[in-house]
Design an enzyme around this catalytic site. Sequence first.
Site, PDB file in Angstrom:
ATOM      1  CB  CYS A 134      37.470  33.110  32.801  1.00 49.21           C
ATOM      2  SG  CYS A 134      36.066  33.497  31.741  1.00 49.21           S
ATOM      3  CB  CYS A 137      35.890  36.553  32.881  1.00 48.98           C
ATOM      4  SG  CYS A 137      35.160  34.929  32.867  1.00 48.98           S
ATOM      5  CG  ASP A 138      39.329  38.001  34.227  1.00 52.05           C
ATOM      6  OD1 ASP A 138      38.363  38.715  34.548  1.00 52.05           O
ATOM      7  OD2 ASP A 138      39.675  37.003  34.878  1.00 52.05           O
TER       8      ASP A 138
END
Length: 310
Positions: A134, A137-138
Amino acid sequence: MKSVRNVIILGSGCAGNTAAIYAGRAGLNPLVIIGHEPGGQLSITTDVENFPGFPDGIQGPDLVANMQKQAERFGAEYVYGTVDAADLSKRPFRISIDGEWQETRTLIIASGASARWLGLPNEQQLIGKGVSSCATCDGAFYKEKKIMVIGGGDSAMEEATFLTRFGSEVSLVHRRDEFRASKIMLDRAKANPKIKWLVNTAVDDIFDVTKGEVTGVKLRNLKTGHVWDQEVDGFFLAIGHIPNTKPFVGQIDLDPDGYILSKGGARTNVTGVFHAGDVQDRIYRQAITAAGAGCMAAIEVERFLEHQGH
Ligand code: NAP
């Protein structure tokens, strides 16, 4: 057979847990089937910085554990297990949890979509330590770092383009030299000078488990057989997701890839069966959108049961 439940919720990620909080507070005593990935996608993430309400961020596993605790406070019951069969042909619905049948008046399918992994020996051990599925997300953890994205679809193009905001360089590795991605997404990525293209290339290994972080990969050109190592800090898989809808094939409307087809709101084509989160959403796939979808599904369940006189 145990007594008929008001609502069974499949999945213990953000969608399932939020549905459980709402259904619990509505006095419906929901039964949550934890599923084969307890806590869902967040349980394999580290810092979550984009879930509103946590100005300093929160660890993914802590966030889902908090949600479960909150749902249990309102009477939600959690059981370990996975659904291996279902009969949605009439109400109450019948759900088999590891072979044990349970009846329910309504069902919320929040079983998610599992990221597809390459299946490399070190990959699973380095998830959350440089290996991610992701970018949203990261990505922010890889400012001025070397980033690699795997895949040739829209997700890979989108993620590679997005990750150029952070990385000192972004290499896109694809096993062919033709792309599944739509022209517009491919053109956008191709126009980005920060993306380096490695086509006809496979990843053979990821290092370094002994250091507990990603430091590099072994790559192989599939046309020439040439093998080489490349330094990498962030390794992002964008090779698709697999929606967890197997027990419902032939029972509810799914799209060709197996995602639930929504009939609006949280409704499926089967009255009394609702969807929440990534099992239906192939676009946003965020913790906060899944939580919102879980809330919608529980509200629909509550209204449906009230209408049915329960
Ligand atoms: P996808 O279209 O299925 O593409 C997956 C990519 O991963 C393909 O290029 C495939 O290679 C590669 N791949 C699969 N398994 C692999 C393996 N074991 N090793 C190496 N490579 C592998 O998946 P997606 O990109 O996640 O897109 C899914 C759907 O969401 C699509 O309909 C897409 O259009 C949509 N989507 C839309 C947007 C947008 O419009 N903003 C953004 C993201 C996704 P091959 O091509 O060789 O099979």
